[in-house]
Design a protein around this motif. Sequence first.
Motif, PDB file in Angstrom:
ATOM      1  N   GLU A 170     -17.051   4.458  -5.712  1.00 15.77           N
ATOM      2  CA  GLU A 170     -15.836   5.273  -5.703  1.00 15.77           C
ATOM      3  C   GLU A 170     -14.644   4.436  -6.150  1.00 15.77           C
ATOM      4  O   GLU A 170     -14.489   3.291  -5.724  1.00 15.77           O
ATOM      5  CB  GLU A 170     -15.565   5.825  -4.296  1.00 15.77           C
ATOM      6  CG  GLU A 170     -16.546   6.894  -3.843  1.00 15.77           C
ATOM      7  CD  GLU A 170     -16.352   8.211  -4.573  1.00 15.77           C
ATOM      8  OE1 GLU A 170     -15.288   8.404  -5.195  1.00 15.77           O
ATOM      9  OE2 GLU A 170     -17.271   9.045  -4.528  1.00 15.77           O
ATOM     10  N   MET A 178     -11.015   2.827  -6.258  1.00 15.69           N
ATOM     11  CA  MET A 178     -10.050   2.493  -5.209  1.00 15.69           C
ATOM     12  C   MET A 178      -9.137   1.377  -5.679  1.00 15.69           C
ATOM     13  O   MET A 178      -9.388   0.731  -6.706  1.00 15.69           O
ATOM     14  CB  MET A 178     -10.770   2.063  -3.929  1.00 15.69           C
ATOM     15  CG  MET A 178     -11.562   0.775  -4.066  1.00 15.69           C
ATOM     16  SD  MET A 178     -12.341   0.251  -2.513  1.00 15.69           S
ATOM     17  CE  MET A 178     -13.455   1.607  -2.191  1.00 15.69           C
ATOM     18  N   LEU A 192       1.031   4.110  -2.937  1.00 16.29           N
ATOM     19  CA  LEU A 192       0.734   5.505  -2.636  1.00 16.29           C
ATOM     20  C   LEU A 192       1.897   6.416  -2.983  1.00 16.29           C
ATOM     21  O   LEU A 192       1.702   7.525  -3.502  1.00 16.29           O
ATOM     22  CB  LEU A 192       0.368   5.659  -1.153  1.00 16.29           C
ATOM     23  CG  LEU A 192      -1.027   5.155  -0.762  1.00 16.29           C
ATOM     24  CD1 LEU A 192      -1.162   5.093   0.752  1.00 16.29           C
ATOM     25  CD2 LEU A 192      -2.104   6.044  -1.361  1.00 16.29           C
ATOM     26  N   ARG A 199       0.837  -1.218   0.000  1.00 13.21           N
ATOM     27  CA  ARG A 199       0.000   0.000   0.000  1.00 13.21           C
ATOM     28  C   ARG A 199       0.862   1.255   0.000  1.00 13.21           C
ATOM     29  O   ARG A 199       0.621   2.200  -0.766  1.00 13.21           O
ATOM     30  CB  ARG A 199      -0.925  -0.006   1.217  1.00 13.21           C
ATOM     31  CG  ARG A 199      -1.944   1.120   1.236  1.00 13.21           C
ATOM     32  CD  ARG A 199      -2.772   1.096   2.505  1.00 13.21           C
ATOM     33  NE  ARG A 199      -2.048   1.714   3.596  1.00 13.21           N
ATOM     34  CZ  ARG A 199      -2.095   3.018   3.897  1.00 13.21           C
ATOM     35  NH1 ARG A 199      -2.857   3.831   3.188  1.00 13.21           N
ATOM     36  NH2 ARG A 199      -1.404   3.498   4.900  1.00 13.21           N
ATOM     37  N   TRP A 232      -5.591   7.620  -5.636  1.00 10.35           N
ATOM     38  CA  TRP A 232      -6.794   6.892  -5.227  1.00 10.35           C
ATOM     39  C   TRP A 232      -6.581   6.298  -3.844  1.00 10.35           C
ATOM     40  O   TRP A 232      -5.435   6.053  -3.414  1.00 10.35           O
ATOM     41  CB  TRP A 232      -7.105   5.772  -6.210  1.00 10.35           C
ATOM     42  CG  TRP A 232      -7.689   6.266  -7.501  1.00 10.35           C
ATOM     43  CD1 TRP A 232      -7.858   7.570  -7.891  1.00 10.35           C
ATOM     44  CD2 TRP A 232      -8.161   5.469  -8.584  1.00 10.35           C
ATOM     45  NE1 TRP A 232      -8.398   7.630  -9.146  1.00 10.35           N
ATOM     46  CE2 TRP A 232      -8.606   6.357  -9.593  1.00 10.35           C
ATOM     47  CE3 TRP A 232      -8.261   4.101  -8.801  1.00 10.35           C
ATOM     48  CZ2 TRP A 232      -9.132   5.905 -10.804  1.00 10.35           C
ATOM     49  CZ3 TRP A 232      -8.784   3.647 -10.005  1.00 10.35           C
ATOM     50  CH2 TRP A 232      -9.225   4.539 -10.982  1.00 10.35           C
ATOM     51  N   VAL A 233      -7.681   6.039  -3.172  1.00  5.80           N
ATOM     52  CA  VAL A 233      -7.633   5.353  -1.883  1.00  5.80           C
ATOM     53  C   VAL A 233      -7.127   3.925  -2.098  1.00  5.80           C
ATOM     54  O   VAL A 233      -7.509   3.265  -3.070  1.00  5.80           O
ATOM     55  CB  VAL A 233      -9.041   5.320  -1.248  1.00  5.80           C
ATOM     56  CG1 VAL A 233      -9.072   4.411  -0.019  1.00  5.80           C
ATOM     57  CG2 VAL A 233      -9.476   6.734  -0.886  1.00  5.80           C
ATOM     58  N   ILE A 286      -7.003   0.356  -0.074  1.00  5.17           N
ATOM     59  CA  ILE A 286      -7.485  -0.330   1.121  1.00  5.17           C
ATOM     60  C   ILE A 286      -6.966  -1.761   1.165  1.00  5.17           C
ATOM     61  O   ILE A 286      -6.707  -2.379   0.134  1.00  5.17           O
ATOM     62  CB  ILE A 286      -9.023  -0.318   1.215  1.00  5.17           C
ATOM     63  CG1 ILE A 286      -9.650  -1.150   0.083  1.00  5.17           C
ATOM     64  CG2 ILE A 286      -9.567   1.104   1.202  1.00  5.17           C
ATOM     65  CD1 ILE A 286     -11.119  -1.445   0.308  1.00  5.17           C
TER      66      ILE A 286
END
Length: 436
Positions: free
Chosen positions: A225, A227, A188, A184, A204-205, A207
């Motif tokens: 949304e 992700m 990011l 992750r 983007w998010v 998760i």
Amino acid sequence: MKITLRECKKAVKKVERILREIMMLIYSINPVEFVTPDGVSKIKNDWIKRAAAGFFDNPVFTYNEQLLKKIVGMESAIEKSFRVIAAYEAKSRAAKIIYERTLRSITDALLSIKMARAILNHDDLALKEAVEAKYGVPEESICIYAVAKALELKKGKTGEIEMHITKEFYEQLKTTTFNAEEIRIAFLWVMHEYCKRHPDIKPWVVIITDDASAIDVRDKNSSGEPMIVIPTSRVVTGLELVKLIGHEIEAHWRSSINALSIGALKLDDELIYEGLAKVMDVMWGERIGVDSEPVPYYIIAEKLALSGKSFAETANELDRYLPDDLTGEARAKKLWVYTYRAFRGISDTSNPFGYAFTKDRAYFEGYKYARELIENGQDVYLNFSTLDKEGLKQLMDSIDPASIRQEAVNCEYLAIRALEFMFDSERREEFVKSIA
């Protein structure tokens, strides 16, 4: 005279609100979610055990009826959005691109609803018709090429791939593992690096969830949304993480960002989308000394299913094509993957109507198509790989490639730099604090 990418972006601003409303509606429909059988992990593990012992059978698939009913219930709202867009008057070439691509994306969503209704009704014939209208079928020439490639691979690969990194760095990548949270962070970091150069875009998010079986860039999901999801248990080596960054972020995420900037909503036909990602896989694989050529087995499994073979018969025939050095449970696992993915969505796995879920033709066939674009000097249009062939041709006919090089979020090939960042604990800690 071709128009510029900037003109397209300006045209999007004028219809941003309605595009957003349509996107929120249709992006909540992801066919991969509703063609996934209930309890698939147990079905998979049980089938693999039997297959490893030499017994191939037809598994029983059932599906999430609540989700399917929810999707079918969206039909009237999506049909209404189609009528709204159909009444829109495109007064410029840029507006025409938005108009035609939006109509195409709504039509794509309506085909997904037809799929959901067919699964809900256990109507494999109607499902076959909807899937083939949505994803197409492998071309005969591709099927012949896939079989030839499989026979070439059957005896196993020979020779080594030349590395373009130091042996020391290769060993570090090979021996270091990264868990879901570290993946992750790497994703990011790469997205934030792109955002530094393009202040108008956002990461983007990302998760981490128990509800995912694979890492996935989801423009479309039930939340509406976009992700990126990572399975909680996912652990990869540095070698794998290099390829994941190239595939998921620098191919998939970046293409989605570019397409949205011109109002081209993502389609479920991922032939070009996965084709570009496989090009990235191969490019980074060559750099780090890892074989990443797309395999032909999805195409072969789909072709067998389309000919009316049952799940068991497809797996049994596909077994003839797998490499000789792949044995036991490892072989059974591969047979499950290729066969299952061709049968997702089906109610009767004896397959009386010759059904195949043909989405995964995108990897092998898409790679070949993307390579052809590159060889023809049209690689700049791969920045918009979420489009289908028709949409990409429209861009080629309409938009000046020089403006795409100047205005698009072009690939910066950050995967190796991302791993160097991940190995630098001080920089990593500082970055994590900055995004907390």
